[in-house]
Every structure is written in structure tokens, then in C-alpha cells.
Scaffold this motif. Sequence first.
Motif, PDB file in Angstrom:
ATOM      1  N   THR A 158      -4.561 -14.817 -16.460  1.00 42.01           N
ATOM      2  CA  THR A 158      -4.611 -14.687 -14.992  1.00 42.01           C
ATOM      3  C   THR A 158      -5.844 -15.344 -14.389  1.00 42.01           C
ATOM      4  N   ALA A 159      -6.605 -15.998 -15.223  1.00 43.85           N
ATOM      5  CA  ALA A 159      -7.813 -16.638 -14.695  1.00 43.85           C
ATOM      6  C   ALA A 159      -7.447 -17.663 -13.619  1.00 43.85           C
ATOM      7  N   GLY A 160      -8.031 -17.520 -12.457  1.00 46.25           N
ATOM      8  CA  GLY A 160      -7.834 -18.453 -11.358  1.00 46.25           C
ATOM      9  C   GLY A 160      -6.588 -18.218 -10.533  1.00 46.25           C
ATOM     10  N   LEU A 161      -5.754 -17.245 -10.886  1.00 42.34           N
ATOM     11  CA  LEU A 161      -4.530 -16.979 -10.116  1.00 42.34           C
ATOM     12  C   LEU A 161      -4.843 -16.130  -8.894  1.00 42.34           C
ATOM     13  N   PRO A 162      -4.028 -16.290  -7.826  1.00 40.64           N
ATOM     14  CA  PRO A 162      -4.184 -15.423  -6.657  1.00 40.64           C
ATOM     15  C   PRO A 162      -3.990 -13.961  -7.069  1.00 40.64           C
ATOM     16  N   PRO A 163      -4.609 -13.033  -6.347  1.00 39.32           N
ATOM     17  CA  PRO A 163      -4.534 -11.606  -6.723  1.00 39.32           C
ATOM     18  C   PRO A 163      -3.112 -11.085  -6.893  1.00 39.32           C
ATOM     19  N   GLU A 164      -2.215 -11.378  -5.984  1.00 31.84           N
ATOM     20  CA  GLU A 164      -0.860 -10.838  -6.097  1.00 31.84           C
ATOM     21  C   GLU A 164      -0.156 -11.373  -7.336  1.00 31.84           C
ATOM     22  N   GLN A 165      -0.328 -12.674  -7.581  1.00 31.51           N
ATOM     23  CA  GLN A 165       0.309 -13.278  -8.748  1.00 31.51           C
ATOM     24  C   GLN A 165      -0.314 -12.740 -10.031  1.00 31.51           C
ATOM     25  N   ALA A 166      -1.640 -12.548 -10.014  1.00 27.59           N
ATOM     26  CA  ALA A 166      -2.329 -12.016 -11.184  1.00 27.59           C
ATOM     27  C   ALA A 166      -1.876 -10.591 -11.482  1.00 27.59           C
ATOM     28  N   ALA A 167      -1.687  -9.799 -10.435  1.00 30.53           N
ATOM     29  CA  ALA A 167      -1.255  -8.414 -10.624  1.00 30.53           C
ATOM     30  C   ALA A 167       0.147  -8.351 -11.222  1.00 30.53           C
ATOM     31  N   ALA A 168       1.028  -9.216 -10.732  1.00 30.36           N
ATOM     32  CA  ALA A 168       2.398  -9.217 -11.246  1.00 30.36           C
ATOM     33  C   ALA A 168       2.431  -9.638 -12.710  1.00 30.36           C
ATOM     34  N   LEU A 169       1.627 -10.673 -13.036  1.00 33.59           N
ATOM     35  CA  LEU A 169       1.591 -11.142 -14.421  1.00 33.59           C
ATOM     36  C   LEU A 169       0.986 -10.081 -15.339  1.00 33.59           C
ATOM     37  N   THR A 170      -0.037  -9.389 -14.832  1.00 29.88           N
ATOM     38  CA  THR A 170      -0.671  -8.318 -15.628  1.00 29.88           C
ATOM     39  C   THR A 170       0.337  -7.224 -15.943  1.00 29.88           C
ATOM     40  N   ALA A 171       1.110  -6.810 -14.947  1.00 32.02           N
ATOM     41  CA  ALA A 171       2.111  -5.766 -15.156  1.00 32.02           C
ATOM     42  C   ALA A 171       3.167  -6.212 -16.155  1.00 32.02           C
ATOM     43  N   SER A 172       3.536  -7.471 -16.095  1.00 29.43           N
ATOM     44  CA  SER A 172       4.544  -7.991 -17.015  1.00 29.43           C
ATOM     45  C   SER A 172       4.023  -8.013 -18.444  1.00 29.43           C
ATOM     46  N   ILE A 173       2.769  -8.452 -18.596  1.00 28.05           N
ATOM     47  CA  ILE A 173       2.169  -8.502 -19.938  1.00 28.05           C
ATOM     48  C   ILE A 173       2.013  -7.095 -20.507  1.00 28.05           C
ATOM     49  N   ASP A 174       1.543  -6.170 -19.672  1.00 30.74           N
ATOM     50  CA  ASP A 174       1.355  -4.787 -20.131  1.00 30.74           C
ATOM     51  C   ASP A 174       2.678  -4.184 -20.598  1.00 30.74           C
ATOM     52  N   ALA A 175       3.739  -4.388 -19.827  1.00 30.08           N
ATOM     53  CA  ALA A 175       5.039  -3.826 -20.175  1.00 30.08           C
ATOM     54  C   ALA A 175       5.569  -4.420 -21.475  1.00 30.08           C
ATOM     55  N   ALA A 176       5.381  -5.725 -21.644  1.00 29.87           N
ATOM     56  CA  ALA A 176       5.871  -6.386 -22.854  1.00 29.87           C
ATOM     57  C   ALA A 176       5.138  -5.881 -24.094  1.00 29.87           C
ATOM     58  N   ILE A 177       3.830  -5.747 -23.991  1.00 29.59           N
ATOM     59  CA  ILE A 177       3.050  -5.269 -25.143  1.00 29.59           C
ATOM     60  C   ILE A 177       3.360  -3.801 -25.432  1.00 29.59           C
ATOM     61  N   ALA A 178       3.549  -2.994 -24.395  1.00 23.99           N
ATOM     62  CA  ALA A 178       3.902  -1.582 -24.597  1.00 23.99           C
ATOM     63  C   ALA A 178       5.232  -1.468 -25.338  1.00 23.99           C
ATOM     64  N   ARG A 179       6.241  -2.284 -24.921  1.00 24.81           N
ATOM     65  CA  ARG A 179       7.536  -2.255 -25.609  1.00 24.81           C
ATOM     66  C   ARG A 179       7.378  -2.692 -27.053  1.00 24.81           C
ATOM     67  N   LEU A 180       6.583  -3.714 -27.280  1.00 27.11           N
ATOM     68  CA  LEU A 180       6.380  -4.230 -28.630  1.00 27.11           C
ATOM     69  C   LEU A 180       5.754  -3.181 -29.540  1.00 27.11           C
ATOM     70  N   GLU A 181       4.817  -2.415 -29.008  1.00 29.47           N
ATOM     71  CA  GLU A 181       4.103  -1.416 -29.815  1.00 29.47           C
ATOM     72  C   GLU A 181       4.800  -0.053 -29.827  1.00 29.47           C
ATOM     73  N   GLY A 182       5.874   0.099 -29.037  1.00 33.06           N
ATOM     74  CA  GLY A 182       6.631   1.344 -29.066  1.00 33.06           C
ATOM     75  C   GLY A 182       5.996   2.487 -28.317  1.00 33.06           C
ATOM     76  N   VAL A 183       5.193   2.184 -27.279  1.00 29.11           N
ATOM     77  CA  VAL A 183       4.570   3.251 -26.485  1.00 29.11           C
ATOM     78  C   VAL A 183       5.072   3.157 -25.051  1.00 29.11           C
ATOM     79  N   ALA A 184       4.993   4.257 -24.342  1.00 30.40           N
ATOM     80  CA  ALA A 184       5.500   4.282 -22.968  1.00 30.40           C
ATOM     81  C   ALA A 184       4.590   3.532 -22.018  1.00 30.40           C
ATOM     82  N   ALA A 185       3.294   3.603 -22.276  1.00 37.50           N
ATOM     83  CA  ALA A 185       2.325   2.930 -21.398  1.00 37.50           C
ATOM     84  C   ALA A 185       1.051   2.663 -22.176  1.00 37.50           C
ATOM     85  N   LEU A 186       0.302   1.664 -21.720  1.00 33.46           N
ATOM     86  CA  LEU A 186      -0.983   1.367 -22.343  1.00 33.46           C
ATOM     87  C   LEU A 186      -2.026   2.381 -21.875  1.00 33.46           C
TER      88      LEU A 186
END
Length: 655
Positions: A158-186
Motif C-alpha cells: 500500500t505504499a504510496g496509495l491513496p488512503p481509501e485504496q490502501a484501506a481496501a487493499l489492507t482489508a483484502s490482504i487481511d481477509a486472505a491471510i486469515a482464511r489461509l491460516e484458518g482464523v476468523a480474524a487477525l
Amino acid sequence: MAKRIVGACALMAAAALPATAQAAAPSPFTGITVFGDSLSDGGNFALLTGLPAGQRFTTNPGLTTIENVAAYYGLPLGASLAGGTNYAFGSAGVTTNSPGAPAGIPTETQQITAYLAAHPLLDSNRLYSVWGGANDIFYHGTAAAAGQVAAQITAAATAGLPPEQAAALTASIDAAIARLEGVAALETPQQATSAIASAATQEGMLIGSLNHAGARYVLVFNLPDIGRTPEATANDASVPGVAASLTGLSKTFNATLDGTLLGRTGVIPVNTFAFLDEVLDDPALFGIVNTTVPACTTSSSILCTPQTLVAANAASSYLFADGVHPTTYAHAILAQLVESEITAGQQASLLAEAPLVTLESERNAVGRQLLQEQMSDQTGIRLFTTGGFARETFSDQAIRPADHDDWLITAGLIDRITPELTIGIAGTGGTQHQTMNAQLRHFHTISYMGSLFAQYARGPAYMSASAGGGGLSYRDIQRSFALGPATRIEQGSTKGSTVSANVTAGFWFGDRSLRAGPFVSGIYERVHVDGYGEVSGDSSAMRFAGQTRKAMIGEAGVRLQASLPAGSVELRPYAEAAYAHDDAAHARGVLTGLTTMNGEFAIPGYAPDRNWGEAQIGVDAVFGPRVTASLGYQGRFAGKSSAYNGANVGLRFSF
């Protein structure tokens, strides 16, 4: 990675407890019920997931710690899915199961809650076992580790991305990693620590619910040091700090759980954390040759068989089965630790039981002097001394056969004020040694006591009474037990006190040349032993609360005396036989626990006789008007729990 380490820690904890295939003593429990995770799972996970029946998280075939304990006491224990009373499931957490746990795995909370709903009033003589928390660490440790990984990825993405775009990408990455690790949330490390503390608090509440429903014996295992498992070490090599983090989470859980056990009676604590560290610090002492390489070549020990071992003897010489779970050998050693705690509480009652022989020996010595007075017409003062030995043998109950050797000497002064009235004072000192082929293998007692006594005899009738008290010093109390090939000896010392009183009345038929008659006695004795703690400070060091043994004995019997001239010596043979009943005799539980962990329990152990027979026989030799020597035998027989034989010699001087 994190979840494998956490799962390992839970299974490691279970590995610390011991047992043997045959019961060493009758079981103090009516049965056994088990709650927990893979450390205690006796086949539920395998049945639920379709694996071969009987597979466990260890070097199969083999038993877990709690199954070893059940076998030691001859108690049936099977998986609940097969109709048994072991409700533990692999992957179960106290509140949150491990990531990727199969559907249908009940948490420890669900296990105990469902059991209490079906059994609102528990059998107070049943053994219950609770061991969990590792999979909660597994889950929250994974969530925290995944959170840190997600943060690193997000920072770069998210380096250099606008705040809204960075927030959306962060949420997407968090959800993907949570699913991969088998937890409900980070989670953050702080959130993970808080969740693990909450799980420990919940386990404490569940244990309290068992106690409140009537359970008096709840085995509570804390967690081992997860940071010292092979997988924690391997992960730490690639991600420095993982091992230290897991150790910290283990300590957080244990400290919180321990706080809930403060002042809690009905808990048998097991310090798995300390014991695992002791094994890892000196594995050879416990017969372990490898603590770093898994004994199994399979990815999980649930799949391990004799054909998948790295070496033919790995199941009996390695500590870890799969990098996190213990081998069957490790489980067996931990079971021995558990059994040692239970046995210690049972055998501790002997500390208060043994001094009763000393009190009886002193009572017999004084009583013998008063009976001699009845064969004499002389008034005045006498000095006497009696030396005696008695050996008491305890039968095989909660203890194994044991011998108690008692040496003592009694000295005193008698004043025959009138032909009818005699008074006196006596002091007794003695030393006692207890030896047995059992855990409480030795203790040495120094006793010192004094008494006042009096007798009134008129014609053929007589009555005597005495009262006294004294002190006890227990030295070198040794508790010895096996941990694999090692013999561990715990030591302690303490003090105590005695109080005694008795009244005897009797009547003679015949004259002094030969007479016989009945007698009855009422006896009160009280032995108190102060509390003490064993001094080693290791995982098996125990503390014992003060204990009191009271005896309220009624005796009824017949006495015989005679007088036979033998030249210049008068021989006075005597004999007596009596039936005795102790109305206060019952199995006592001594409150005990660990010096390193909260929780305490009291299991009734040695059950003294309520009824027995007694006999005395001997001879007094009168050498003129001043000197009398005596030789005698005393014995107790026809009891189920103990018997003793004793002898004494004495001298008496008249002034």
C-alpha cells in the motif's frame, strides 16, 4: 508454523504425567472422567475423522498420561464416542479450537457444560481430569503471527496509495491471510495475550463448576513450556522470537489459571511446565536419548505406527512423537508424577498414626508400675525406669507393607502415700523409625512426653488414672518414587505434639498367691502433626497441612497375677488379654498440594483398626524389700490394618 508449535505444547503437557499397567494399591476413586484436548484424547479424534480406531496423538499404539493413571488404579476409561467417559478431543481448545480443526470438535467448555447438564450432582469419589489451553494458544498465536505477516505485506503493497485504496487493499490482504491460516480474524500480540488469559480464566471457572457440583478430586494440568518444543525451536531459527513468544504465552496461561486455583480445595495440581523443563534439562536422567528429533516420520503423531518410527526403540526413548506431541514413554513418566502426588496424600496420615504406639508403650509402663503397687504393702517412695522396644507392622492398604520401630525409655517417681493411695510422675523419651517399601519410605521421630498418674485401691477393687502430653520432632521425612529409571527423593521435616489421658478400673478374685479379675479402660489420645513443605522446589515438591489423629479407645479384659517364692527371690508372673475398640478410628485425608502451584486436595488413605486384641505377659522379680526387676511382652493382634510386638525390661527401687 505457529499453530503446529502451539499444538505441540498442548500435547507436550500431557506427556508429563505417569502411570503403570498394574495398580500398586486399591483405588481411592470410584471411576474416572476426562476433559481436554489431544494430550488426553483416547480415540475420539480418530473415531470422528474416520482414522483407525484407537489412534492417539503419540507413538501408537500407546496410552496417554491420564489413560496410564486410569490403568494404574484399575479404572475403565474409553473414548466417549465409543460409550466411555473420556470426553477429550484432539484440536479442542478451552474456548477456541485450533485453526483448521475438523467440524464437530467440542471445546473444553462444551465438553464440561454438556457433562454437567447431564450430571448436575457429581460422584464426589470419582477422579476428574482437566487439561487444555494449548489449542487456544495455537489459535491466537497463529492469529497474532498472521497479523504481523499481514502488516508487513500490507506496508509494502500500500505504499504510496491513496488512503481509501490502501484501506481496501489492507482489508483484502487481511481477509486472505486469515482464511489461509484458518482464523476468523487477525490479532495483535496484545489481543492474543488477552484472549489466552481469558481462556485460562474460563478453565478455572469450569474447574470451579466441577467442584461446586460435588467433585473433590479434579486433576488440573498446567501447560508445558511450548517454546521449548522442537517445532518452536525450528520456527525460531527462521523467525527469531517465536520460541520466546510461545514461552511467554504458556506462562500467561499458567499464571492466570494458577490465580483461579488459589485457596481452591478439590484440585490435584500437576506442574507440567516445571516437569518438562526438568526433563529437557537432564533427559538422560529420565532414560530419554533424544529431545530434538521426532520419533515419527509422519506429519502428525495421530498417523504414527511402529512402522513409521525413525528407530525401533524411538517410542521408548524419544521425548517427542511428532515435534510437539509426547511419545508413549513420555506420557508414562508424566503419569508416574501424577500417581506420586495422589499416593503422597494417602500415605501422609502415617505421620500421625505412628506415635500412638509410643503413647501405648508409655501407658503400659506406668500401668505395670501401678499393678506392682497392688502386690505390695509398703508405703513410701519408689523410683523406676523401663526400657522398651516395639515393632508395628502396617498392612497393604493405601500404603504398602511397612514397619515402624519404636525405642523408648520411661522413668518416674511413685509416692505410696497410704496403703490405698498412690501418686506419681513419669517422663518418656523415645526414637522411632518408619521404613516401608512405598513412596513415604522413611521418617525418623524423636518423642518426649510426661504424665501424672494416681491409683486408689481398696480391698479387691482398684481405679487408676493418668494424663500427660509431649512433643514430637519429625526428621528426614523421605518420599521416594520412580520417574522412568530415575528415583526422585523429596525431603521435609516438621514437629508435632501429643496429649493423652486414661482411666482404668478393675476387681480381683483370689489372693496374692494367685488372683485374677476383669478390668475396663477408657483412653483418649491426640496426636497433632504440624504442616510442612518439601524443600526441593521442583515440580514434585509437595506441601502438607497440619493433621490431627484422635483415638478414643475402650478396653475390656482379664488380668492374672501370682506370687511364687524362688529362694531369696519372689517371682510375680502376670498376664492379661483384652479386647479394644477405637471409636475415632477412620481413614483420614491429609490436605496437600504442590509448593509450586495452587490447588489442594485430601484423599483418605490409611484406615486404622477399630477393633483388635491385646495381650501382655511377663514376670516381676522382687530382690528383697528395695529392688524389683521386670521383663515383659506386649502385643496387638487380630486387627486388619496393623499389629505390633514389643518387649520391655525395668528396674524399680524403693526407699
